[in-house]
Design a protein around this motif. Structure first.
Motif, PDB file in Angstrom:
ATOM      1  N   GLY A 114       0.581  -1.613  -0.117  1.00  0.00           N
ATOM      2  CA  GLY A 114      -0.379   0.139  -0.289  1.00  0.00           C
ATOM      3  C   GLY A 114       1.227   1.288  -0.418  1.00  0.00           C
ATOM      4  N   LEU A 115       0.151   2.364  -0.126  1.00  0.00           N
ATOM      5  CA  LEU A 115       1.139   3.387   0.025  1.00  0.00           C
ATOM      6  C   LEU A 115       0.996   3.930   1.210  1.00  0.00           C
ATOM      7  CD1 LEU A 115      -0.426   5.722  -3.088  1.00  0.00           C
ATOM      8  CD2 LEU A 115       0.917   3.700  -3.203  1.00  0.00           C
ATOM      9  N   GLY A 133       2.935   7.241  -4.952  1.00  0.00           N
ATOM     10  CA  GLY A 133       2.139   6.053  -5.502  1.00  0.00           C
ATOM     11  C   GLY A 133       2.711   6.245  -6.971  1.00  0.00           C
ATOM     12  N   ILE A 182      -2.201  -5.608  -4.285  1.00  0.00           N
ATOM     13  CA  ILE A 182      -2.135  -4.209  -3.687  1.00  0.00           C
ATOM     14  C   ILE A 182      -3.410  -3.636  -3.044  1.00  0.00           C
ATOM     15  CG2 ILE A 182      -2.693  -2.156  -4.754  1.00  0.00           C
ATOM     16  CD1 ILE A 182      -0.197  -3.636  -5.929  1.00  0.00           C
ATOM     17  N   GLY A 184      -5.632  -0.852  -0.563  1.00  0.00           N
ATOM     18  CA  GLY A 184      -6.100   0.540  -1.086  1.00  0.00           C
ATOM     19  C   GLY A 184      -7.657   0.861  -0.415  1.00  0.00           C
ATOM     20  N   SER A 186      -9.287   3.513  -2.240  1.00  0.00           N
ATOM     21  CA  SER A 186      -9.163   4.209  -3.556  1.00  0.00           C
ATOM     22  C   SER A 186      -9.293   3.664  -4.843  1.00  0.00           C
ATOM     23  CB  SER A 186      -7.953   5.468  -3.315  1.00  0.00           C
ATOM     24  OG  SER A 186      -7.016   4.997  -3.788  1.00  0.00           O
ATOM     25  N   ALA A 189      -5.949   2.486  -6.331  1.00  0.00           N
ATOM     26  CA  ALA A 189      -4.920   1.617  -5.493  1.00  0.00           C
ATOM     27  C   ALA A 189      -5.873   0.565  -6.398  1.00  0.00           C
ATOM     28  CB  ALA A 189      -5.972   1.745  -4.980  1.00  0.00           C
ATOM     29  N   ARG A 192      -3.972   0.508 -10.085  1.00  0.00           N
ATOM     30  CA  ARG A 192      -2.937   0.211  -9.468  1.00  0.00           C
ATOM     31  C   ARG A 192      -2.641  -1.681 -10.081  1.00  0.00           C
ATOM     32  NH1 ARG A 192      -1.222   3.163  -6.434  1.00  0.00           N
ATOM     33  NH2 ARG A 192      -0.765   4.666  -7.499  1.00  0.00           N
ATOM     34  N   TYR A 200      -5.888  -7.653  -5.330  1.00  0.00           N
ATOM     35  CA  TYR A 200      -6.873  -6.499  -5.592  1.00  0.00           C
ATOM     36  C   TYR A 200      -6.557  -6.909  -3.641  1.00  0.00           C
ATOM     37  CZ  TYR A 200      -8.291  -2.050  -4.680  1.00  0.00           C
ATOM     38  OH  TYR A 200      -9.314  -1.074  -4.399  1.00  0.00           O
ATOM     39  N   GLN A 214     -14.851  -0.452  -8.026  1.00  0.00           N
ATOM     40  CA  GLN A 214     -13.181  -0.778  -8.355  1.00  0.00           C
ATOM     41  C   GLN A 214     -12.062  -2.145  -8.579  1.00  0.00           C
ATOM     42  OE1 GLN A 214     -11.263   0.540  -4.106  1.00  0.00           O
ATOM     43  NE2 GLN A 214     -12.321   2.404  -4.030  1.00  0.00           N
TER      44      GLN A 214
END
Length: 289
Positions: A114-115, A133, A182, A184, A186, A189, A192, A200, A214
């Motif tokens: 994650g970020l 990001g 990944i 997140g 958002s 995300a 990504r 995900y 998403q």
């Protein structure tokens, strides 16, 4: 459906014997994987959403913790939920991940990156919060390049990372790449995950409509990147007392893995919760099948 379990040191504690007992019992119950979270540093006033994080919450380094768990287990896969990718140099991180994977004989296979959401944590690591990001995207590319590279070396010239003719050995156990999921909450995300991820793992504070949007974004981004959206794993968190109907509802949404966590803090009760879940969903039978 695959079933993982998480161990959060801020909630479950940092006693090494408890961690080993938790991981071993999870393995004995038939859980596929064990996840641990990451924060590198906290500070007074740090908030995630509406929740303030007490600055004394104890977080282990996730890869050191998973190495410790790997030495005490035989089969269970190792995961992060999530590792804060922009705050790690990818050349060093690629080496650490490959090392854990080799020493665990191929079990470091559920890295979720994650970020990070705390600006103060980014500042402490010397990272511009607004660029994390792009930094994460480059880091994924760098690690995969190093894992796949041979004795002639590989080169990279990016916005954040640059090197020429670099060789890194050993490679992951029996592989030239490690899966990168990944994490997140958002749409960025999700994109990504589609463009670069092997899966995900969205956060918990999303309504069903946003979750569906998403996942559509992730799959569309995979197609645009020339990747097969059908290979994208979809991991969700769930309660340890979840029912068969809830799992079926997850499966209908395309979920491929559910990660739960014991709610008790006392080891005996934790083991009871894990055992009850394992019996309810016949985890050992799934494992042997």
């Amino acid at each position: 459906m695959k079933f993982g379990i998480s161990y959060s040191t801020p909630y479950h504690g940092i006693d090494p014997d408890k961690i080993v007992a938790y991981a071993q019992h999870a393995e004995d119950c038939g859980f596929e994987s064990l996840y641990v979270p990451e924060h590198i540093a906290l500070y007074p006033g740090a908030t995630v959403g509406r929740f303030e994080l007490p600055p004394a919450l104890p977080y282990f380094d996730p890869l050191d913790c998973l190495s410790f768990v790997a030495a005490a287990t035989r089969r269970i896969l190792l995961g992060t939920g999530v590792l804060l990718l922009p705050y790690h140099h990818p050349v060093v991180l690629a080496k650490r991940l490959a090392t854990v994977d080799v020493l665990s004989k191929g079990r470091m296979r559920l890295l979720t990156a994650g970020l990070g959401s705390l600006p103060g944590e980014a500042r402490a690591m010397g990272v511009d919060f607004s660029t994390r990001g792009r930094r994460a995207d480059e880091a994924i590319d760098v690690m995969r390049l190093l894992w796949a590279g041979g004795e002639d070396g590989v080169s990279f010239d990016g916005e954040f990372f640059t090197f020429d003719g670099l060789c890194q050995f050993p490679k992951p156990h029996g592989a030239t790449r490690l899966p990168i999921h990944i994490g997140g909450s958002s749409r960025a995300a999700a994109r990504r995950a589609g463009r670069r991820g092997d899966g995900y793992f969205p956060g918990g504070a999303l309504d069903p409509g946003e979750r569906a949007i998403q996942m559509d974004i992730a799959r569309s981004a995979a197609v645009e990147a020339g990747r097969d959206p059908g290979t994208l794993e979809y991991t969700r968190s769930g309660p340890i007392d979840m029912t068969a109907d809830q799992v079926e509802a997850f499966a209908a949404q395309g979920v491929t893995r559910v990660v739960v966590s014991a709610t008790a803090t006392e080891p005996g009760r934790q083991h009871e919760e894990m055992s009850a879940f394992a019996q309810r969903f016949a985890l050992l039978e799934r494992l042997s099948g």
